[in-house]
Design a protein around this motif. Structure first.
Motif, PDB file in Angstrom:
ATOM      1  N   GLY A 126      23.752 -25.251 -29.609  1.00  0.00           N
ATOM      2  CA  GLY A 126      23.681 -25.711 -30.995  1.00  0.00           C
ATOM      3  C   GLY A 126      22.294 -26.271 -31.232  1.00  0.00           C
ATOM      4  N   GLY A 127      21.906 -26.311 -32.509  1.00  0.00           N
ATOM      5  CA  GLY A 127      20.564 -26.783 -32.834  1.00  0.00           C
ATOM      6  C   GLY A 127      20.403 -28.260 -32.539  1.00  0.00           C
ATOM      7  N   SER A 128      19.166 -28.729 -32.700  1.00  0.00           N
ATOM      8  CA  SER A 128      18.906 -30.151 -32.490  1.00  0.00           C
ATOM      9  C   SER A 128      19.660 -30.961 -33.533  1.00  0.00           C
ATOM     10  N   GLY A 129      20.200 -32.095 -33.122  1.00  0.00           N
ATOM     11  CA  GLY A 129      20.852 -32.989 -34.073  1.00  0.00           C
ATOM     12  C   GLY A 129      22.209 -32.522 -34.534  1.00  0.00           C
ATOM     13  N   THR A 130      22.868 -31.631 -33.770  1.00  0.00           N
ATOM     14  CA  THR A 130      24.199 -31.183 -34.190  1.00  0.00           C
ATOM     15  C   THR A 130      25.305 -31.967 -33.488  1.00  0.00           C
ATOM     16  N   GLY A 131      24.942 -32.939 -32.662  1.00  0.00           N
ATOM     17  CA  GLY A 131      25.974 -33.787 -32.065  1.00  0.00           C
ATOM     18  C   GLY A 131      26.387 -33.390 -30.656  1.00  0.00           C
ATOM     19  N   LYS A 132      25.563 -32.566 -30.014  1.00  0.00           N
ATOM     20  CA  LYS A 132      25.906 -32.143 -28.647  1.00  0.00           C
ATOM     21  C   LYS A 132      25.934 -33.340 -27.695  1.00  0.00           C
ATOM     22  N   SER A 133      24.890 -34.172 -27.784  1.00  0.00           N
ATOM     23  CA  SER A 133      24.829 -35.345 -26.897  1.00  0.00           C
ATOM     24  C   SER A 133      25.961 -36.322 -27.191  1.00  0.00           C
ATOM     25  N   VAL A 134      26.278 -36.460 -28.502  1.00  0.00           N
ATOM     26  CA  VAL A 134      27.345 -37.391 -28.892  1.00  0.00           C
ATOM     27  C   VAL A 134      28.666 -36.953 -28.263  1.00  0.00           C
ATOM     28  N   LEU A 135      28.879 -35.624 -28.220  1.00  0.00           N
ATOM     29  CA  LEU A 135      30.103 -35.094 -27.613  1.00  0.00           C
ATOM     30  C   LEU A 135      30.210 -35.545 -26.154  1.00  0.00           C
ATOM     31  N   LEU A 136      29.118 -35.379 -25.401  1.00  0.00           N
ATOM     32  CA  LEU A 136      29.124 -35.806 -23.991  1.00  0.00           C
ATOM     33  C   LEU A 136      29.370 -37.300 -23.875  1.00  0.00           C
ATOM     34  N   LYS A 137      28.679 -38.063 -24.739  1.00  0.00           N
ATOM     35  CA  LYS A 137      28.790 -39.524 -24.642  1.00  0.00           C
ATOM     36  C   LYS A 137      30.182 -40.001 -25.017  1.00  0.00           C
ATOM     37  N   CYS A 138      30.873 -39.273 -25.906  1.00  0.00           N
ATOM     38  CA  CYS A 138      32.250 -39.624 -26.227  1.00  0.00           C
ATOM     39  C   CYS A 138      33.155 -39.400 -25.014  1.00  0.00           C
ATOM     40  N   ILE A 139      32.937 -38.287 -24.307  1.00  0.00           N
ATOM     41  CA  ILE A 139      33.778 -38.003 -23.136  1.00  0.00           C
ATOM     42  C   ILE A 139      33.594 -39.097 -22.082  1.00  0.00           C
ATOM     43  N   LEU A 140      32.345 -39.555 -21.918  1.00  0.00           N
ATOM     44  CA  LEU A 140      32.059 -40.585 -20.917  1.00  0.00           C
ATOM     45  C   LEU A 140      32.414 -41.994 -21.391  1.00  0.00           C
ATOM     46  N   GLY A 141      32.710 -42.131 -22.675  1.00  0.00           N
ATOM     47  CA  GLY A 141      33.006 -43.458 -23.201  1.00  0.00           C
ATOM     48  C   GLY A 141      31.759 -44.263 -23.529  1.00  0.00           C
TER      49      GLY A 141
END
Lengths: 252, 259
Positions: A34-49
């Protein structure tokens, strides 16, 4: 292994994730593009809490990923994971081997210093670094070497799930190729489940079993890596060919 | 117009109260980590070195010049009442009760609150704080608690050393410039100095140490993004620590000395 249903996350008025459904089976390597700023990192950080989701559920190994009763339960949950950060995120006050052995030197399952160092050296060797770098500080290493150390730290405690956050960003193409190969071989030999987020198509082809494309807060497409070239989904086609024209807006 | 003014006042008060609440909760949680294992002894020792030992030159230099200037001023003031002989005891009382802890605290705020905020802020910006969490380590326990404890222990010691050096600065000026007899100066210093003068200053030092480490850690952990975010966090930490030290100094002086 990882089951995500209806995951939502907003920052103020900005809806970053708007209902993510995703499942990853044990030993599978998923790449989220996905492009920059589409929430990819947020997805990972949600899984990790690291970020608290607003809605939806995340279940890992049959247990919910959020709402741990105590510190020890949370520690046990986190001990399943290893993560390679985008900028490696090495602790610059610690030497290379102390970075790699960080988890082994602390917490409930602490190991003696000599043993932790031996494991760190072995993991460094696995990512192609000799014992001569063990006592250097992260600032003394090149970007590629820092990524290798970050990778060694991520796998030091033999995690069941490994996350890779843009593993090749900022590396030259040859170094990127080396890191991709390392990731692939390590994930295969450890039998670990892997989730990688990237926008580097070379990485996708080298690492992925399965690909999911995140756009506008939802997963637009997911399927086996072999199908990304044959699918007629206009979003995937635009992304993998890097076209300015298409359904994905260039201005984000 | 008036409604807008009232709204502005209300907003400011609310955000001020919310900020104070956040800092308090942060402090309570950080302190609670001091009594819950695991403990990070290595981090504590390194913080002790950074905050205590390496601040010695700054605090010592501040104290010696302050003591020296104080002796000159008190001599000039005392001369108006033909009371030049009070110099040794007033220098000692002024240093131990007030100037030792306050100026020492402010110098430590400049040196330590800034370095803690910049270090933790940079760790946050480069995802090292997130990395700590993924490695099953609580940043409050690993980064904040050791620094708080180290500051609460080392700043009072720094104040004690500063007191001695400050009095020495006064003695140096008294003997070299104001023609005091060395032995008389030292005897007068001891004679009128009470234990509580020194103890109150050292207790202030403990409070100031807590404030310095807390502000450095709080603004570092809440740093904004990028170099600008870290810069702003560092500046705010130093300003907040300095103001809080001066305010706390007034409150503590009221508590300790008001009749």
């Amino acid at each position: 292994m990882i089951e995500i249903h209806g995951l939502t996350k907003s920052f103020g008025p900005k809806h970053v994730l708007r209902g993510i459904d995703l499942s990853v089976v044990r030993g599978e390597s998923l790449v989220v593009i996905g492009g920059s700023g589409t929430g990819k990192s947020v997805l990972l950080k949600c899984i990790l809490g690291l970020n608290a989701p607003d809605g939806g559920s995340i279940v890992i190994d049959g247990k919910p990923a959020t709402g741990h009763a105590g510190a020890s339960e949370r520690e046990e949950f986190l001990s399943k994971f290893g993560m390679l950060f985008q900028g490696a995120a090495l602790f610059d006050s610690l030497t290379v081997w102390q970075n790699v052995a960080f988890r082994l030197l602390r917490g409930a399952n602490r190991k003696p210093r000599a043993e932790a160092r031996a494991i760190a050296l072995e993991k460094l060797k696995r990512v192609g670094l000799g014992p001569d770098v063990a006592d250097l500080y992260p600032a003394e290493l090149s970007g590629g070497m820092q990524k290798r150390v970050g990778l060694a730290r991520a796998i030091a405690a033999d995690p069941q799930v490994i996350f890779f956050d843009e593993p090749t960003t900022g590396l030259d193409p040859i170094m990127a190729g080396v890191i991709n190969e390392l990731i692939r071989s390590i994930v295969t030999e450890m039998g670990a489940t892997a989730i990688t987020i990237t926008h580097d198509m070379t990485s996708v082809r080298a690492i992925a079993d399965k690909v999911a494309m995140l756009h506008d807060g939802v997963l637009r497409w997911q399927g086996p890596v072999a199908e990304i070239d044959t699918t007629d989904d206009p979003y995937i086609q635009q992304f993998i060919h890097g076209r300015a024209e298409g359904p994905i807006e260039a201005l984000r | 117009m008036i409604a807008r003014l009232l709204a502005f006042i209300g907003r400011s008060v609310l955000s001020g109260l919310a900020g104070a609440g956040k800092v308090t909760l942060f402090a309570i949680e950080a302190v609670s980590h001091l009594v819950r294992p695991p403990f990070y002894g290595r981090e504590f020792l390194s913080a002790l070195l950074q905050i205590g030992w390496l601040s010695l030159p700054v605090v010592g230099l501040t104290a010696i010049f302050t003591g020296a200037a104080l002796a000159l001023q008190i001599y000039a003031g005392g001369a108006r009442f033909s009371a030049e002989s009070v110099v040794p005891s007033i220098v000692a009382i002024g240093m131990t009760r007030e100037l030792g802890p306050v100026l020492g605290g402010l110098m430590v705020a400049a040196r330590v609150a800034s370095s803690i905020a910049a270090e933790i802020g940079t760790m946050k910006v480069t995802e090292q704080i997130d990395a700590l969490v993924t490695l099953s380590t609580d940043p409050l326990k690993y980064l904040v608690a050791p620094r708080l404890l180290a500051a609460v222990i080392s700043v009072p010691l720094l104040v004690g050393v500063g007191d001695v050096i400050g009095v020495m600065g006064g003695w140096l000026v008294g003997v070299e410039r104001l023609n005091f007899n060395s032995a008389t100066y030292i005897r007068n210093t001891w004679q009128y100095l009470e234990t509580w003068d020194v103890m109150s200053g050292i207790l202030k030092g403990a409070a100031f140490g807590f404030i310095v480490a807390l502000m450095g850690c709080y603004y570092g952990m809440n740093s904004g993004r990028g170099a600008q975010g870290v810069g702003r966090a560092t500046k705010t930490a130093v300003v907040a620590a300095s103001i809080l030290i001066l305010a706390a100094n007034y409150v503590l002086t009221e508590v300790f000395f008001s009749k």
